[in-house]
Scaffold this motif. Structure first.
Motif, mmCIF file in Angstrom:
data_model
loop_
_atom_site.group_PDB
_atom_site.id
_atom_site.type_symbol
_atom_site.label_atom_id
_atom_site.label_comp_id
_atom_site.label_asym_id
_atom_site.label_seq_id
_atom_site.Cartn_x
_atom_site.Cartn_y
_atom_site.Cartn_z
ATOM 1 N N PHE A 192 22.366 4.064 -51.554
ATOM 2 C CA PHE A 192 23.216 4.984 -51.292
ATOM 3 C C PHE A 192 24.391 4.433 -50.268
ATOM 4 C CE2 PHE A 192 21.523 9.510 -51.949
ATOM 5 C CZ PHE A 192 21.227 9.359 -53.214
ATOM 6 N N GLN A 193 23.748 3.354 -49.552
ATOM 7 C CA GLN A 193 24.965 2.610 -48.568
ATOM 8 C C GLN A 193 25.822 1.831 -49.460
ATOM 9 O OE1 GLN A 193 21.963 0.726 -46.082
ATOM 10 N NE2 GLN A 193 21.988 2.080 -44.688
ATOM 11 N N THR A 194 25.416 1.230 -50.411
ATOM 12 C CA THR A 194 26.339 0.168 -50.955
ATOM 13 C C THR A 194 26.760 0.569 -52.480
ATOM 14 O OG1 THR A 194 24.208 -0.735 -51.957
ATOM 15 C CG2 THR A 194 24.660 -1.844 -50.051
ATOM 16 N N CYS A 195 26.710 2.050 -52.789
ATOM 17 C CA CYS A 195 27.235 2.358 -53.883
ATOM 18 C C CYS A 195 28.759 2.663 -53.552
ATOM 19 C CB CYS A 195 26.759 3.540 -54.841
ATOM 20 S SG CYS A 195 26.559 4.894 -53.263
ATOM 21 N N GLU A 196 29.794 3.035 -54.557
ATOM 22 C CA GLU A 196 30.976 3.361 -54.282
ATOM 23 C C GLU A 196 31.468 4.623 -54.709
ATOM 24 O OE1 GLU A 196 33.355 0.176 -55.634
ATOM 25 O OE2 GLU A 196 32.145 -1.531 -54.547
ATOM 26 N N PRO A 197 31.956 5.422 -53.821
ATOM 27 C CA PRO A 197 32.227 5.377 -52.396
ATOM 28 C C PRO A 197 30.692 5.534 -51.721
ATOM 29 C CG PRO A 197 33.234 7.451 -53.207
ATOM 30 C CD PRO A 197 32.598 6.735 -54.127
ATOM 31 N N ALA A 198 30.499 4.801 -50.539
ATOM 32 C CA ALA A 198 29.369 4.809 -49.898
ATOM 33 C C ALA A 198 28.789 6.507 -49.767
ATOM 34 C CB ALA A 198 29.160 4.095 -48.727
ATOM 35 N N ILE A 199 27.667 6.555 -49.957
ATOM 36 C CA ILE A 199 26.859 7.826 -49.655
ATOM 37 C C ILE A 199 26.271 8.138 -48.098
ATOM 38 C CG2 ILE A 199 25.222 9.493 -50.127
ATOM 39 C CD1 ILE A 199 25.723 8.700 -53.193
ATOM 40 N N LEU A 200 25.848 6.958 -47.542
ATOM 41 C CA LEU A 200 25.318 6.912 -46.350
ATOM 42 C C LEU A 200 25.912 5.551 -45.615
ATOM 43 C CD1 LEU A 200 21.502 7.529 -47.065
ATOM 44 C CD2 LEU A 200 23.062 9.067 -46.175
ATOM 45 N N PRO A 201 25.961 5.930 -44.232
ATOM 46 C CA PRO A 201 26.446 4.630 -43.290
ATOM 47 C C PRO A 201 25.240 3.878 -43.313
ATOM 48 C CG PRO A 201 25.882 6.421 -41.916
ATOM 49 C CD PRO A 201 25.612 6.763 -43.377
ATOM 50 N N PRO A 202 25.707 2.351 -42.755
ATOM 51 C CA PRO A 202 24.455 1.714 -42.152
ATOM 52 C C PRO A 202 23.594 2.363 -41.032
ATOM 53 C CG PRO A 202 26.710 0.397 -42.130
ATOM 54 C CD PRO A 202 26.930 1.767 -42.532
ATOM 55 N N ASN A 277 22.178 -2.608 -41.364
ATOM 56 C CA ASN A 277 23.375 -3.015 -41.456
ATOM 57 C C ASN A 277 23.950 -2.493 -42.851
ATOM 58 O OD1 ASN A 277 23.400 -4.624 -38.947
ATOM 59 N ND2 ASN A 277 22.557 -6.311 -39.837
ATOM 60 N N GLY A 278 23.469 -2.208 -43.627
ATOM 61 C CA GLY A 278 23.946 -1.697 -44.914
ATOM 62 C C GLY A 278 24.303 -2.634 -45.837
ATOM 63 N N GLN A 279 23.491 -3.868 -45.900
ATOM 64 C CA GLN A 279 24.048 -4.843 -46.681
ATOM 65 C C GLN A 279 22.980 -5.806 -47.164
ATOM 66 O OE1 GLN A 279 27.338 -6.544 -44.646
ATOM 67 N NE2 GLN A 279 26.153 -7.755 -43.254
ATOM 68 N N TRP A 280 23.167 -6.684 -47.989
ATOM 69 C CA TRP A 280 22.173 -7.996 -48.328
ATOM 70 C C TRP A 280 22.528 -9.090 -47.128
ATOM 71 C CZ3 TRP A 280 18.530 -8.470 -51.989
ATOM 72 C CH2 TRP A 280 18.593 -7.458 -53.151
ATOM 73 N N GLU A 281 21.574 -9.544 -46.431
ATOM 74 C CA GLU A 281 21.822 -10.423 -45.527
ATOM 75 C C GLU A 281 20.993 -11.848 -45.934
ATOM 76 O OE1 GLU A 281 23.179 -10.236 -42.584
ATOM 77 O OE2 GLU A 281 23.146 -8.064 -41.992
ATOM 78 N N ASP A 282 22.002 -12.978 -45.721
ATOM 79 C CA ASP A 282 21.512 -14.515 -46.126
ATOM 80 C C ASP A 282 20.479 -14.679 -45.021
ATOM 81 O OD1 ASP A 282 23.283 -14.583 -48.037
ATOM 82 O OD2 ASP A 282 24.648 -15.476 -46.573
ATOM 83 N N ASN A 470 38.213 0.596 -32.576
ATOM 84 C CA ASN A 470 37.654 -0.887 -33.041
ATOM 85 C C ASN A 470 38.586 -1.534 -33.651
ATOM 86 O OD1 ASN A 470 36.012 -2.849 -34.083
ATOM 87 N ND2 ASN A 470 34.661 -1.290 -35.265
ATOM 88 N N PRO A 471 39.014 -2.613 -33.095
ATOM 89 C CA PRO A 471 40.021 -3.478 -33.919
ATOM 90 C C PRO A 471 39.532 -4.043 -35.328
ATOM 91 C CG PRO A 471 39.107 -4.657 -31.983
ATOM 92 C CD PRO A 471 38.557 -3.069 -31.745
ATOM 93 N N GLN A 472 38.047 -3.965 -35.441
ATOM 94 C CA GLN A 472 37.524 -4.695 -36.453
ATOM 95 C C GLN A 472 37.838 -3.702 -37.868
ATOM 96 O OE1 GLN A 472 36.317 -7.455 -36.476
ATOM 97 N NE2 GLN A 472 36.766 -7.677 -34.282
ATOM 98 N N GLY A 473 38.159 -2.514 -37.748
ATOM 99 C CA GLY A 473 38.570 -1.876 -38.817
ATOM 100 C C GLY A 473 37.651 -0.772 -39.098
ATOM 101 N N GLN A 474 37.146 -0.317 -40.051
ATOM 102 C CA GLN A 474 36.545 0.849 -40.566
ATOM 103 C C GLN A 474 34.991 0.988 -39.879
ATOM 104 O OE1 GLN A 474 36.117 0.417 -44.732
ATOM 105 N NE2 GLN A 474 38.131 1.692 -45.013
ATOM 106 N N ARG A 475 34.815 2.234 -39.388
ATOM 107 C CA ARG A 475 33.390 2.283 -38.724
ATOM 108 C C ARG A 475 32.287 2.215 -39.939
ATOM 109 N NH1 ARG A 475 33.131 7.998 -38.004
ATOM 110 N NH2 ARG A 475 31.973 8.118 -39.759
ATOM 111 N N TRP A 476 32.546 2.840 -41.262
ATOM 112 C CA TRP A 476 31.589 2.472 -42.211
ATOM 113 C C TRP A 476 32.490 2.427 -43.499
ATOM 114 C CZ3 TRP A 476 29.220 5.889 -45.874
ATOM 115 C CH2 TRP A 476 29.365 7.256 -45.441
ATOM 116 N N ARG A 477 32.317 1.591 -44.342
ATOM 117 C CA ARG A 477 33.285 1.472 -45.397
ATOM 118 C C ARG A 477 32.446 1.086 -46.779
ATOM 119 N NH1 ARG A 477 31.801 -2.772 -42.481
ATOM 120 N NH2 ARG A 477 31.244 -4.933 -43.429
ATOM 121 N N VAL A 478 33.059 1.498 -47.789
ATOM 122 C CA VAL A 478 32.694 1.002 -49.100
ATOM 123 C C VAL A 478 32.382 -0.276 -49.346
ATOM 124 C CG1 VAL A 478 33.027 1.091 -51.539
ATOM 125 C CG2 VAL A 478 33.848 2.785 -50.103
ATOM 126 N N ARG A 479 31.170 -0.829 -49.356
ATOM 127 C CA ARG A 479 30.627 -2.001 -49.133
ATOM 128 C C ARG A 479 30.642 -2.619 -50.541
ATOM 129 N NH1 ARG A 479 28.613 -3.604 -44.350
ATOM 130 N NH2 ARG A 479 28.245 -2.031 -42.874
#
Length: 484
Positions: A192-202, A277-282, A470-479
């Motif tokens: 749900f975090q990584t679908c587009e648009p995201a359903i849940l935030p990190p 974090n709502g994403q794959w991590e290396d 937040n100068p970094q951009g979106q609070r939670w975004r479509v990942r």
């Protein structure tokens, strides 16, 4: 992605069957009371409370789901601590008490697990119970999942469907080296975090910290701090009108869930799943995950860096990937009826009998949590209603109250209210599973299907996770998925 109409109808049929009935709730509350009575016969545990957690508290259990129990030792108002050896000793005392009394069978003591547990089955419905000592972190994780239910109704539906599908393919049993149910829930959150648009935030945007590490000191204060932060953040997420709407059907979400993890075995070689974090991590660049000692890494977002999939072995990871691949192929190409892919034979038998008995399978008396919306899809609780049980009404900390009939979500406490004979004063069942503040009227007016990302900019701070910029951009975004 457009799924077939037959898949949508089949998912609804499955939900009709797997959703717990009023009787299923009543049995579990009776078991909790029975276990409390057993615990009170153990001298060293006088004053301890029997407190449920897991899928029962998060409202993610099926009719056949087990019951997780924590025996919380008395320690005044402070969170108790107990070493592994003491927990093992206490569980042996409980084992003796269970064997000396009727009501339970199949009692097994698992002493060398990461968390020592006592397993048993109730004679009342043959419900499996896992008993542990001082598992407050498990209780809080269950509450957090319950509150996440309130962001989007489809989450609960997906969990129930995926659990049944995973059991049908033999990949929902950590004892045999596959997923536990908590891992499956986290996979769905990640989807749900990584679908587009995201359903849940990190999940860091719901609780920006290590929840398990924040459980110390006075219990009521520690719990309230966590609940308040989650309540503020969830209400803000739900009331954000700039969110992009994800209107995917449950069937489409299930198909894309299967597609997303078809290559889970190869991807797990270099990456782990981080719902925090709502994403794959290396793995190579994530120092807290080093060294790589597991076939699959699904980080516990509430107890980092614990791996919820540590039971999964390399051979079984290949089996898991095959289940995703074959299911996706059959369902996306309509090669077979969806029921042959999604359910176990015993569930298929129930569905078949119910369909022959009449339309809608109205023979099942569903608990109010298993309600349907206008489209006929069963829905679970709505909204992060972090409220406390007061006997006749649900009351928030601001003094307002709502009658049960107007409450948007129905947690375990409502079932307690429905069966008052099981909550008498001489039964010391702890009635604190769901606490917190009521969601705002603005968030209540939001459609539960409008779960979206936000273009507003925020930065985390210790109190609520954000400041105004937040100068970094979106609070939670479509990942976008990396390496796909």
């Amino acid at each position: 992605m457009n799924s077939s109409p037959s898949l949508a109808a089949t998912l609804n049929d499955i939900l009709q069957v797997v959703n717990p009935t009023e009787g299923d709730w009543a049995k579990r509350f009776q078991i909790i009371n029975d276990l409390q009575s057993v615990v009170q016969t153990v001298d060293i545990l006088r004053g301890a409370t029997v407190e449920p957690f897991g899928s029962f508290v998060s409202n993610l259990f099926t009719r056949w789901g087990d019951l997780d129990i924590s025996i919380e030792l008395p320690n005044g108002s402070y969170i108790p601590t107990a070493g592994k050896k003491l927990k093992q000793t206490l569980l042996l005392d409980v084992l003796k008490a269970l064997k000396s009394l009727s009501g339970f069978h199949g009692i097994k003591y698992i002493s060398h697990a990461r968390v020592p547990i006592l397993k048993c089955n109730s004679n009342n419905g043959n419900i499996s119970c896992d008993i542990s000592i001082n598992n407050l972190s498990g209780q809080m994780k269950s509450k957090l999942l319950f509150w996440i239910n309130g962001i989007d109704d489809r989450f609960r539906d997906m969990v129930l469907i995926v659990k049944e599908w995973a059991k049908a393919h033999g990949i929902n049993d950590p004892k045999t080296g596959t997923f536990n149910s908590y891992s499956l829930s986290l996979l769905i959150i990640f989807h749900f975090q990584t679908c587009e648009p995201a359903i849940l935030p990190p999940l860091s945007e719901i609780y920006p910290g290590n929840m398990a590490g924040d459980l110390f000191g006075v219990r009521a204060i520690a719990e309230k701090n966590i609940e308040d932060i989650c309540s503020v953040n969830i209400n803000r997420i739900k009331s954000d009108r700039s969110r992009v709407i994800n209107r995917s059907s449950l069937a489409d979400l299930f198909i894309s869930f299967l597609a997303k993890f078809c290559d889970i075995n190869s991807r797990a070689l270099t990456q782990g799943i981080s719902p925090y974090n709502g994403q794959w991590e290396d793995i190579d660049t994530n120092m807290i995950w080093q060294p790589k000692t597991y076939a699959l890494f699904i980080e516990d977002p509430f107890e980092q860096p614990a791996n919820c999939a540590r039971a999964v072995g390399q051979r079984n990871l290949h089996k898991i990937a095959q289940a995703f691949q074959t299911s996706y192929q059959k369902l996306s190409t309509n090669q077979t009826h969806p029921l042959t892919v999604l359910v176990r034979p015993e569930v298929l038998s129930i569905i078949t009998r119910s369909q022959h008995a009449g339309p809608g399978m109205n023979q099942l008396r569903l608990h109010p949590q298993g309600r349907t919306n206008q489209a006929g899809i069963l829905r679970g609780p709505t909204g992060p209603h972090l409220q406390t049980y007061n006997g006749n009404q649900y009351q928030n900390r601001n003094g307002g109250s709502h009658s049960q009939t107007h409450r948007g979500a129905h947690g375990p406490t409502q079932a307690q209210q429905r069966y008052p004979s099981q909550n008498s004063s001489n039964k010391r069942v702890n009635q604190r599973p769901l606490q917190g503040s009521q969601s705002t009227s603005e968030s209540q007016s939001q459609s539960q299907d409008e779960v979206v990302s936000n273009n507003d900019t925020h930065k985390r701070n210790p109190s609520n996770g954000y400041s105004s910029q937040n100068p970094q951009g979106q609070r939670w975004r479509v990942r976008s998925e990396r390496n796909e």
